[in-house]
Motif scaffolding. Sequence first.
Motif, PDB file in Angstrom:
ATOM      1  N   LYS A  71       0.405  -0.875   0.155  1.00  0.00           N
ATOM      2  CA  LYS A  71       0.218   0.019  -0.045  1.00  0.00           C
ATOM      3  C   LYS A  71       0.724   1.893  -0.221  1.00  0.00           C
ATOM      4  O   LYS A  71       0.045   2.400  -0.179  1.00  0.00           O
ATOM      5  CB  LYS A  71      -1.132  -0.262   1.034  1.00  0.00           C
ATOM      6  CG  LYS A  71      -1.498  -0.870   1.280  1.00  0.00           C
ATOM      7  CD  LYS A  71      -2.802  -1.170   2.480  1.00  0.00           C
ATOM      8  CE  LYS A  71      -4.121  -2.248   2.207  1.00  0.00           C
ATOM      9  NZ  LYS A  71      -4.733  -1.692   3.301  1.00  0.00           N
ATOM     10  N   ILE A  74      -0.166   3.617  -3.076  1.00  0.00           N
ATOM     11  CA  ILE A  74      -1.627   3.391  -3.372  1.00  0.00           C
ATOM     12  C   ILE A  74      -2.253   4.939  -3.289  1.00  0.00           C
ATOM     13  O   ILE A  74      -2.923   4.954  -4.127  1.00  0.00           O
ATOM     14  CB  ILE A  74      -2.302   2.880  -2.384  1.00  0.00           C
ATOM     15  CG1 ILE A  74      -4.141   2.574  -2.844  1.00  0.00           C
ATOM     16  CG2 ILE A  74      -2.541   3.889  -0.666  1.00  0.00           C
ATOM     17  CD1 ILE A  74      -4.030   2.021  -1.822  1.00  0.00           C
ATOM     18  N   PRO A  99      -2.399  -0.865  -8.689  1.00  0.00           N
ATOM     19  CA  PRO A  99      -3.105   0.861  -8.382  1.00  0.00           C
ATOM     20  C   PRO A  99      -2.578   1.790  -9.458  1.00  0.00           C
ATOM     21  O   PRO A  99      -3.655   2.343  -9.783  1.00  0.00           O
ATOM     22  CB  PRO A  99      -3.141   0.536  -7.291  1.00  0.00           C
ATOM     23  CG  PRO A  99      -2.362  -0.228  -6.346  1.00  0.00           C
ATOM     24  CD  PRO A  99      -1.517  -0.963  -6.982  1.00  0.00           C
TER      25      PRO A  99
END
Length: 298
Positions: A71, A74, A99
Motif C-alpha cells: 500500500k 496507493i 493500482p
Amino acid sequence: MARRLLQLLALWTTVVGNVQCCPELCSCQDKFAHQFVDCAYKDLLVVPVGLPTNATTVSLSANKIKLLKSKSLINITQVSSLWLAHNEIITIETDSLAPLIQLRNLDISYNKIVNFPWEDLHNLTALQLLKMNNNEMVNLPKDAFSTLKDLRSLRINNNKFITIVQGTFSALSSMSHLQMFNNPFTCSCSLEWLRDWITTIKISIPEPKSIVCEAPEHLKGTMVTLLPKLDCTQSNCLHLIPAMAHENYECVSKEQMFPDTNKNTERINTLSKMNYASAVMPQKAWITVGLAVLGIFR
C-alpha cells in the motif's frame, strides 16, 4: 472590515485545501500541468508518507529502500512515470504496483529484486517503458507481459533467468527494443525457439553476443543464435528437468547430457530404455530418477 477579513479567510482556506503536501525530504514542483516529485538521493529506507495525490512523475531512485509494501504507492494513482532504480529492493509485494493504472514508464533496475509480483503488470496496460534489468529474478512467467500491448521498450538483461518460455513476448505488438543479454540461460530443447525468434524478429535486440548459454557445460559460452539443432523428440529424451518452478518438465536430449556419444553409447542406451519421456513427471519421481541415473554412473 470584518466582512473583508472573512472573505480573505475563506479564500485562504480554499487555497490551502487545494495545495498538495510534499514529504519533508522531497521537492515537489508543478511544471506544464504536471506534478514532479523528486525524492532521489535522500538515503530513504522506505517510500515516504504523504506523496501528493496528483503526482504524475515520482523519482525514488538512488535510495536505500529494501521492501516495496503493498500500500506504499496507493495514493499516487495518477502517476505516469515511476523511477525506483538504484535502491536495495529485494521484494515488491503483491498489489504494490497494480493500482498505478496510468503508469507509462517504470524503472526498477539496479536493485536486488528476487520476488516480483508479475500479476501486478496485468493492470499496467498503459506501460511503454519497463526497465527490470540488473536484478536477481529467476522465474519469468509466460503470461508476464500478456496485457502490455503498448510496451515499446523492455529490459530484462542482467538477471538470473535460465529460460524464456515460447510465447512470452507474443502479446508485445508495439515492442521495438528488447534487452535480455547476460542471463544464465540453460540451452535445452525449450530454448530452441528463442534462437529462431531472435534471428527473424524485426526489433532492436542489443548485444546478441552476450545472449549466451550458461549450461550445459559443453554449450557454455555459445551464443543462443548459434545454438545447434537438437533432437527434441520424446524418444530421444533421457529424463525430464523442471524448466521453471511453475512450468511443466522439459526434455533433456542425449546430446545435451552426453556430447561425446561414442564414449557413452552403452550408458545412453540403458537410460533410453527407462521411462523418462512422460509428459509431466512429479517432483518426487524426478528425484528418484535422478538418484537412479547417478547410480548407473558409479
